[in-house]
Write an enzyme that holds these catalytic residues in place. Structure first.
Site, PDB file in Angstrom:
ATOM      1  N   SER A 130      15.828  37.111 -35.897  1.00  0.00           N
ATOM      2  CA  SER A 130      15.050  38.008 -34.881  1.00  0.00           C
ATOM      3  C   SER A 130      14.950  39.575 -34.799  1.00  0.00           C
ATOM      4  O   SER A 130      16.008  39.034 -34.262  1.00  0.00           O
ATOM      5  CB  SER A 130      14.140  37.058 -34.532  1.00  0.00           C
ATOM      6  N   GLU A 132      14.228  40.564 -31.453  1.00  0.00           N
ATOM      7  CA  GLU A 132      14.622  39.871 -30.431  1.00  0.00           C
ATOM      8  C   GLU A 132      15.820  40.079 -30.116  1.00  0.00           C
ATOM      9  O   GLU A 132      16.056  40.470 -29.033  1.00  0.00           O
ATOM     10  CB  GLU A 132      13.442  38.443 -30.086  1.00  0.00           C
ATOM     11  N   TYR A 153      15.048  32.977 -26.068  1.00  0.00           N
ATOM     12  CA  TYR A 153      15.296  32.720 -27.414  1.00  0.00           C
ATOM     13  C   TYR A 153      15.990  33.950 -28.156  1.00  0.00           C
ATOM     14  O   TYR A 153      17.002  34.073 -28.823  1.00  0.00           O
ATOM     15  CB  TYR A 153      13.317  32.905 -27.441  1.00  0.00           C
TER      16      TYR A 153
END
Length: 328
Positions: A130, A132, A153
């Protein structure tokens, strides 16, 4: 005829990937969690009676916290390709459920890798990393950018990302990471901001909702179209050697921009309906994620065609059609 195993098959990406692979002639096995309610609406159109001899799509119950079950599924299905998409993927929720996020998003990927290693199966493994993971690193972000996650996350995904690389380097597995930047569609979960905005625009236009509450309007994101991104996943597993790739459009839009585009689509001024609610803000914000997918463009010959203005239109139109269908 190749066989693929998809974790997270009931999600946005899993459903589009299943469609893609079935269209390419694969036999597709999907892993679903056992729950008291059905959560297969995104893939119901793909399902056929397993007694049908032409069936190429099969579902299996499994949980990423159960290593023995993952091992049994890999042995039973003997896939040529494994696409590991399952995760607790909501960033804001990860702050409220950090242990669960780490257990499923981080450790779940390791259990899949270990299941493949223990079976000795010669298959190719895709892990859904990801954007992120980049967190506070300055954009544009590429494969060599330093990872600085700003959420449970992002940290869990980074663990899974490095474990995928570790299994590749330690055991010679064909294991790749797709570092996908935000990608959306009408199948996005309703709690994710783009779907939330698109749904609200259609509902407010229809007189079914009064306003929309959002958190940080200034967050900058690189939003793409999910069906195009799952094609990149497949391309990564067709290469001669395993590697990691950023998948992104390279364009930057704020949450405010997306809201304006969505409300413009139904002829409304977003500013008249959007309200701020600090409960939707993250304890640690990621200000800007903008991907540099030059490597994917040159090696995979992949490039996006749907950018945010068209994406917003696609999502709002889908919500409007759904409401029209309910009223007919």
């Amino acid at each position: 005829m190749k066989t693929a195993l998809i974790t997270g098959v009931t999600g946005q990406d899993g459903s589009y990937l299943a469609e893609l692979l079935l269209a390419k002639g694969y036999v597709v096995h999907g892993v679903v969690r056992r729950t008291s309610t059905f959560n297969t609406h995104r893939i119901d159109h793909l399902y056929r009676d397993p007694h049908d001899t032409d069936t190429r799509f099969f579902l299996h119950h499994g949980d990423l916290s159960d290593a023995s079950r993952m091992l049994a599924l890999v042995e039973k299905t003997a896939p040529d390709e494994v696409y590991h998409l399952a995760a607790q993927s909501h960033v804001r929720v990860s702050f409220e459920e950090p242990a669960f996020t780490g257990e499923v998003t981080g450790m779940g990927a390791m259990r899949m890798l270990e299941a493949i290693r223990l079976t000795g199966l010669e298959c190719r493994f895709y892990h859904a990393s990801s954007s992120e993971m980049f967190g506070s690193s300055a954009p544009p972000q590429h494969e060599g950018t330093v990872f600085q996650p700003r959420s449970p996350y992002g940290a869990a995904k980074l663990y899974a990302h490095w474990m995928t690389r570790n299994y590749r380097e330690a055991y010679g597995m064909f294991a790749v990471n797709g570092i996908l930047f935000n990608h959306e569609s009408p199948r996005r979960g309703e709690t994710f901001v783009t779907r939330k905005i698109a749904r609200a625009a259609a509902h407010i236009k229809a007189g079914l909702q009064d306003c929309l509450y959002l958190g940080n309007l200034e967050a900058v994101r690189d939003w793409g179209y999910a069906p195009e991104y799952v094609e990149a996943m497949w391309l990564m597993l067709q290469q001669d050697t395993p590697d990691d790739y950023v998948i992104a459009t390279g364009t930057a839009y704020t949450v405010r921009d997306f809201a304006k585009l969505a409300f413009d689509r139904v002829g409304l001024d977003w500013a008249d309906y959007v309200r701020h609610d600090s409960r939707y803000e993250r304890p640690a914000e990621v200000d800007a994620l903008i991907g540099d997918a030059s490597k994917a463009r040159s090696v995979l010959s992949w490039k996006p065609s749907v950018l945010v203005p068209e994406l917003a239109a696609i999502m709002v139109d889908a919500e409007s059609r759904a409401l029209a269908g309910q009223g007919s």
